[in-house]
Design a protein around this motif. Structure first.
Motif, short mmCIF file in Angstrom:
data_model
loop_
_atom_site.label_atom_id
_atom_site.label_comp_id
_atom_site.label_asym_id
_atom_site.label_seq_id
_atom_site.Cartn_x
_atom_site.Cartn_y
_atom_site.Cartn_z
N GLU A 18 0.84 -1.21 0.00
CA GLU A 18 0.00 0.00 0.00
C GLU A 18 0.87 1.25 0.00
OE1 GLU A 18 -3.16 0.18 2.89
OE2 GLU A 18 -3.50 -1.98 2.74
N VAL A 19 1.93 1.23 0.78
CA VAL A 19 2.85 2.38 0.85
C VAL A 19 3.54 2.58 -0.49
CG1 VAL A 19 4.96 3.25 1.95
CG2 VAL A 19 3.23 2.09 3.34
N LEU A 20 3.93 1.48 -1.12
CA LEU A 20 4.65 1.55 -2.39
C LEU A 20 3.73 1.80 -3.59
CD1 LEU A 20 7.09 -1.41 -1.75
CD2 LEU A 20 7.57 1.04 -1.57
N GLY A 21 2.42 1.60 -3.38
CA GLY A 21 1.47 1.82 -4.47
C GLY A 21 1.42 0.69 -5.48
N LYS A 22 1.97 -0.44 -5.13
CA LYS A 22 2.00 -1.59 -6.04
C LYS A 22 2.21 -2.85 -5.22
CE LYS A 22 3.65 -2.63 -10.50
NZ LYS A 22 3.81 -1.83 -11.66
N GLY A 23 1.69 -3.96 -5.71
CA GLY A 23 1.87 -5.23 -5.05
C GLY A 23 0.70 -5.60 -4.16
N ARG A 24 0.83 -6.77 -3.56
CA ARG A 24 -0.19 -7.27 -2.64
C ARG A 24 0.47 -7.81 -1.40
NH1 ARG A 24 -4.96 -11.21 -4.34
NH2 ARG A 24 -5.80 -10.72 -2.31
N GLY A 25 -0.10 -7.50 -0.26
CA GLY A 25 0.45 -7.98 1.00
C GLY A 25 -0.53 -8.90 1.71
N PHE A 26 0.01 -9.86 2.43
CA PHE A 26 -0.80 -10.83 3.15
C PHE A 26 -0.26 -11.01 4.56
CE2 PHE A 26 -0.91 -11.85 -1.31
CZ PHE A 26 -2.25 -12.12 -1.56
N LEU A 27 -1.13 -10.96 5.53
CA LEU A 27 -0.79 -11.28 6.91
C LEU A 27 -1.12 -12.75 7.11
CD1 LEU A 27 0.06 -10.58 9.80
CD2 LEU A 27 -2.31 -9.90 10.23
N VAL A 28 -0.14 -13.54 7.53
CA VAL A 28 -0.32 -14.99 7.66
C VAL A 28 0.00 -15.40 9.10
CG1 VAL A 28 0.48 -17.25 6.89
CG2 VAL A 28 0.28 -15.37 5.24
N GLU A 29 -1.02 -15.92 9.78
CA GLU A 29 -0.85 -16.38 11.16
C GLU A 29 -1.29 -17.83 11.36
OE1 GLU A 29 -3.14 -13.14 12.87
OE2 GLU A 29 -1.28 -12.32 13.72
N THR A 30 -1.91 -18.42 10.33
CA THR A 30 -2.37 -19.81 10.43
C THR A 30 -2.04 -20.54 9.14
OG1 THR A 30 -4.56 -19.40 9.46
CG2 THR A 30 -4.34 -19.09 11.87
N GLU A 31 -2.10 -21.86 9.19
CA GLU A 31 -1.87 -22.64 7.97
C GLU A 31 -2.93 -22.35 6.92
OE1 GLU A 31 -0.62 -26.82 7.96
OE2 GLU A 31 -0.33 -26.59 10.13
N ALA A 32 -4.17 -22.15 7.34
CA ALA A 32 -5.25 -21.84 6.40
C ALA A 32 -4.98 -20.52 5.70
CB ALA A 32 -6.60 -21.82 7.12
N GLN A 33 -4.51 -19.53 6.45
CA GLN A 33 -4.17 -18.24 5.85
C GLN A 33 -2.99 -18.38 4.88
OE1 GLN A 33 -3.53 -15.90 9.39
NE2 GLN A 33 -5.61 -15.08 9.36
N ASP A 35 -2.24 -21.10 3.12
CA ASP A 35 -2.79 -21.73 1.92
C ASP A 35 -3.52 -20.72 1.04
OD1 ASP A 35 -1.80 -24.25 2.55
OD2 ASP A 35 -3.66 -24.90 3.51
N ALA A 36 -4.34 -19.89 1.67
CA ALA A 36 -5.11 -18.88 0.92
C ALA A 36 -4.17 -17.86 0.28
CB ALA A 36 -6.11 -18.19 1.84
N ALA A 37 -3.16 -17.43 1.01
CA ALA A 37 -2.22 -16.45 0.48
C ALA A 37 -1.43 -17.03 -0.69
CB ALA A 37 -1.26 -15.98 1.59
N LEU A 38 -0.99 -18.26 -0.57
CA LEU A 38 -0.25 -18.89 -1.67
C LEU A 38 -1.12 -19.04 -2.91
CD1 LEU A 38 1.83 -21.54 0.30
CD2 LEU A 38 2.66 -19.41 -0.75
N LEU A 50 3.89 -9.93 -1.02
CA LEU A 50 4.66 -9.99 0.21
C LEU A 50 3.85 -10.73 1.26
CD1 LEU A 50 6.76 -7.16 1.65
CD2 LEU A 50 5.29 -8.47 3.15
N LEU A 51 4.40 -11.80 1.79
CA LEU A 51 3.74 -12.58 2.84
C LEU A 51 4.40 -12.26 4.16
CD1 LEU A 51 2.98 -14.10 0.20
CD2 LEU A 51 2.82 -16.13 1.60
N ASP A 52 3.65 -11.71 5.08
CA ASP A 52 4.12 -11.38 6.43
C ASP A 52 3.70 -12.55 7.32
OD1 ASP A 52 4.82 -10.24 8.84
OD2 ASP A 52 3.54 -8.48 8.61
N VAL A 53 4.60 -13.53 7.48
CA VAL A 53 4.28 -14.79 8.15
C VAL A 53 4.74 -14.72 9.61
CG1 VAL A 53 4.61 -17.28 8.13
CG2 VAL A 53 4.54 -16.02 5.97
#
Length: 79
Positions: A18-33, A35-38, A50-53
């Protein structure tokens, strides 16, 4: 394992796109998240993802344990 490599600043890295104005970021705290992010990253081809695991500090794979034991064993040997 503990060490300075665990001292990561507590940023919301998943918001960097969001800061860079391009790309997608994902907050990952569970295996289900994860899987969804991948799945979503496989479909997002127009820019980076960018995956924030977040893992438990004591969570480690068997491969990491083997690698650590091998490195520890090698450290005591003379070359």
């Amino acid at each position: 394992m503990t060490g300075p490599f665990n001292d990561v600043l507590n940023w919301k890295y998943y918001l960097l796109p969001e800061v860079l104005g391009k790309g997608r970021g994902f907050l990952v705290e569970t295996e289900a998240q994860l899987d969804a992010a991948l799945d979503a990253t496989a479909k997002h081809t127009e820019s980076f993802c960018l995956l924030d695991v977040h893992l438990d500090p004591m969570d480690k794979s068997a491969a990491l344990g083997r690698s650590r034991r091998a490195a520890g064993g090698a450290a005591g040997r003379k070359h």
